[in-house]
Design a protein around this motif. Sequence first.
Motif, PDB file in Angstrom:
ATOM      1  N   GLU A  46       0.773  -1.087  -0.082  1.00 14.00           N
ATOM      2  CA  GLU A  46       0.184  -0.083   0.109  1.00 14.00           C
ATOM      3  C   GLU A  46       0.932   1.237  -0.083  1.00 14.00           C
ATOM      4  N   ALA A  47       1.970   1.040   0.910  1.00 13.50           N
ATOM      5  CA  ALA A  47       2.858   2.474   0.913  1.00 13.50           C
ATOM      6  C   ALA A  47       3.540   2.643  -0.404  1.00 13.50           C
ATOM      7  N   VAL A  48       3.927   1.694  -1.192  1.00 15.42           N
ATOM      8  CA  VAL A  48       4.521   1.663  -2.564  1.00 15.42           C
ATOM      9  C   VAL A  48       3.552   2.311  -3.339  1.00 15.42           C
ATOM     10  N   ARG A  49       2.268   1.812  -3.293  1.00 20.36           N
ATOM     11  CA  ARG A  49       1.243   2.386  -4.164  1.00 20.36           C
ATOM     12  C   ARG A  49       1.080   3.745  -4.011  1.00 20.36           C
ATOM     13  N   LEU A  50       1.016   4.277  -2.934  1.00 19.80           N
ATOM     14  CA  LEU A  50       0.931   5.708  -2.544  1.00 19.80           C
ATOM     15  C   LEU A  50       2.119   6.400  -3.318  1.00 19.80           C
ATOM     16  N   GLU A  51       3.244   5.967  -3.163  1.00 21.04           N
ATOM     17  CA  GLU A  51       4.487   6.643  -3.815  1.00 21.04           C
ATOM     18  C   GLU A  51       4.294   6.409  -5.176  1.00 21.04           C
ATOM     19  N   ALA A  52       3.910   5.487  -5.714  1.00 19.63           N
ATOM     20  CA  ALA A  52       3.971   5.315  -7.307  1.00 19.63           C
ATOM     21  C   ALA A  52       2.854   6.425  -7.829  1.00 19.63           C
ATOM     22  N   GLY A  53       1.875   6.767  -7.013  1.00 17.28           N
ATOM     23  CA  GLY A  53       1.139   7.635  -7.316  1.00 17.28           C
ATOM     24  C   GLY A  53       1.562   8.991  -7.517  1.00 17.28           C
ATOM     25  N   ARG A  54       2.625   9.246  -6.745  1.00 11.83           N
ATOM     26  CA  ARG A  54       3.600  10.543  -6.724  1.00 11.83           C
ATOM     27  C   ARG A  54       4.380  10.322  -7.751  1.00 11.83           C
ATOM     28  N   GLY A  55       4.413   9.461  -8.610  1.00 10.46           N
ATOM     29  CA  GLY A  55       5.728   9.416  -9.555  1.00 10.46           C
ATOM     30  C   GLY A  55       6.848   8.669  -9.147  1.00 10.46           C
ATOM     31  N   ARG A  56       7.005   8.125  -8.082  1.00  4.28           N
ATOM     32  CA  ARG A  56       8.245   7.349  -7.713  1.00  4.28           C
ATOM     33  C   ARG A  56       8.144   6.027  -7.716  1.00  4.28           C
ATOM     34  N   LYS A  57       9.366   5.276  -7.987  1.00  2.00           N
ATOM     35  CA  LYS A  57       9.654   3.974  -8.280  1.00  2.00           C
ATOM     36  C   LYS A  57      10.793   3.464  -7.339  1.00  2.00           C
ATOM     37  N   LEU A  58      10.679   2.389  -7.012  1.00  2.00           N
ATOM     38  CA  LEU A  58      11.640   1.680  -6.023  1.00  2.00           C
ATOM     39  C   LEU A  58      12.921   1.662  -6.801  1.00  2.00           C
ATOM     40  N   ALA A  59      13.769   1.752  -6.073  1.00  2.00           N
ATOM     41  CA  ALA A  59      15.178   1.458  -6.409  1.00  2.00           C
ATOM     42  C   ALA A  59      15.739  -0.004  -6.159  1.00  2.00           C
ATOM     43  N   CYS A  60      15.278  -0.541  -5.091  1.00  2.00           N
ATOM     44  CA  CYS A  60      15.618  -1.890  -4.558  1.00  2.00           C
ATOM     45  C   CYS A  60      15.192  -2.677  -5.685  1.00  2.00           C
ATOM     46  N   ALA A  61      15.774  -3.879  -6.028  1.00  2.00           N
ATOM     47  CA  ALA A  61      15.952  -4.882  -6.945  1.00  2.00           C
ATOM     48  C   ALA A  61      16.566  -5.862  -6.551  1.00  2.00           C
ATOM     49  N   LYS A  62      16.361  -7.100  -7.211  1.00  2.00           N
ATOM     50  CA  LYS A  62      17.049  -8.360  -7.032  1.00  2.00           C
ATOM     51  C   LYS A  62      18.636  -8.357  -7.307  1.00  2.00           C
ATOM     52  N   GLY A  63      19.216  -8.682  -6.332  1.00  2.00           N
ATOM     53  CA  GLY A  63      20.737  -8.419  -6.536  1.00  2.00           C
ATOM     54  C   GLY A  63      21.364  -7.270  -5.965  1.00  2.00           C
ATOM     55  N   CYS A  64      20.624  -6.487  -5.288  1.00  2.00           N
ATOM     56  CA  CYS A  64      20.995  -5.231  -4.431  1.00  2.00           C
ATOM     57  C   CYS A  64      21.072  -5.624  -3.045  1.00  2.00           C
ATOM     58  N   SER A  65      22.181  -5.516  -2.354  1.00  2.00           N
ATOM     59  CA  SER A  65      22.335  -6.177  -1.004  1.00  2.00           C
ATOM     60  C   SER A  65      22.964  -5.080  -0.463  1.00  2.00           C
ATOM     61  N   SER A  66      22.823  -3.860  -0.737  1.00  2.00           N
ATOM     62  CA  SER A  66      23.667  -2.695  -0.018  1.00  2.00           C
ATOM     63  C   SER A  66      23.108  -2.806   1.414  1.00  2.00           C
ATOM     64  N   CYS A  67      22.002  -2.727   1.802  1.00  2.00           N
ATOM     65  CA  CYS A  67      21.460  -2.443   3.062  1.00  2.00           C
ATOM     66  C   CYS A  67      21.879  -3.684   3.955  1.00  2.00           C
ATOM     67  N   CYS A  68      21.961  -4.830   3.588  1.00  2.00           N
ATOM     68  CA  CYS A  68      22.466  -6.015   4.312  1.00  2.00           C
ATOM     69  C   CYS A  68      24.087  -6.066   4.780  1.00  2.00           C
ATOM     70  N   THR A  69      24.650  -5.137   3.977  1.00  2.00           N
ATOM     71  CA  THR A  69      26.076  -4.997   4.259  1.00  2.00           C
ATOM     72  C   THR A  69      26.607  -3.523   5.022  1.00  2.00           C
ATOM     73  N   THR A  70      25.569  -2.692   5.042  1.00  2.00           N
ATOM     74  CA  THR A  70      26.076  -1.385   5.587  1.00  2.00           C
ATOM     75  C   THR A  70      25.300  -1.115   6.881  1.00  2.00           C
ATOM     76  N   HIS A  71      24.050  -1.710   6.915  1.00  2.00           N
ATOM     77  CA  HIS A  71      23.411  -1.408   8.320  1.00  2.00           C
ATOM     78  C   HIS A  71      24.064  -2.150   9.469  1.00  2.00           C
ATOM     79  N   GLN A  72      24.107  -1.424  10.357  1.00  2.00           N
ATOM     80  CA  GLN A  72      24.874  -1.808  11.564  1.00  2.00           C
ATOM     81  C   GLN A  72      23.971  -2.047  12.779  1.00  2.00           C
TER      82      GLN A  72
END
Length: 219
Positions: A46-72
């Motif tokens: 639902e939150a993604v749908r609301l953001e899509a309505g504002r013209g936004r698109k997710l940058a997260c995609a399969k193969g991206c693991s930045s948050c898995c390595t940087t978040h402490q």
Amino acid sequence: MMTNRKTKKAGYHQPKRLHFPADEPIHPWLSMLLDAYYMVDRGITEAVRLEAGRGRKLACAKGCSSCCTTHQTIPVYPLELVGLSWYVTEKMTGPEREILKKQLRDYQENGPCPFLIGGACAVHPMRPVACRQFNVFDKPCDEGEDPYYTRREDVLTPIKKYVDHAFFIMLPFYGLRDESERWKVIESGAVHQIVKLMQTCNWGSLAEKMEEFEKRKIS
């Protein structure tokens, strides 16, 4: 139908409730956890749908693991730890199982997530609420970046009613069955006092549990 199109256009798929028909009758906590995760996933959709309505698109995609390595400071709740332990011990098979056991044994506090294998989440179906909710819009993360601190406006803000309902579903695991008491605990924020950090858990003990399970199966 419009909701589906907007959500897919934003880069997020409609959620489905996971099912483990043979295991859920054996482990009452499992249905509770899966129901809660489904509620969280619905809220994200639902939150993604609301953001899509504002013209936004997710940058997260399969193969991206930045948050898995940087978040402490990845929070994880006791019921989620039970779910992770069960999943890797009883459901994970193949080469990934041996890789994961080694990573769990060798894990150093505050390192990358121990469940990250080959740039992908080895426990994706059972990943914690915090991981499910962390979504970034428009621009992929730079190397080493935690966008929650560098560009908070690009990080998804979960819809509170879905998150609260998810914790409401989980609270009986901790002995809170009365509905009014559960809502009081959620509204006061006390539910978050039991949280642990993914990076400080004793993951070596989980590797031992996996090996014990394997020995019992052989015998």
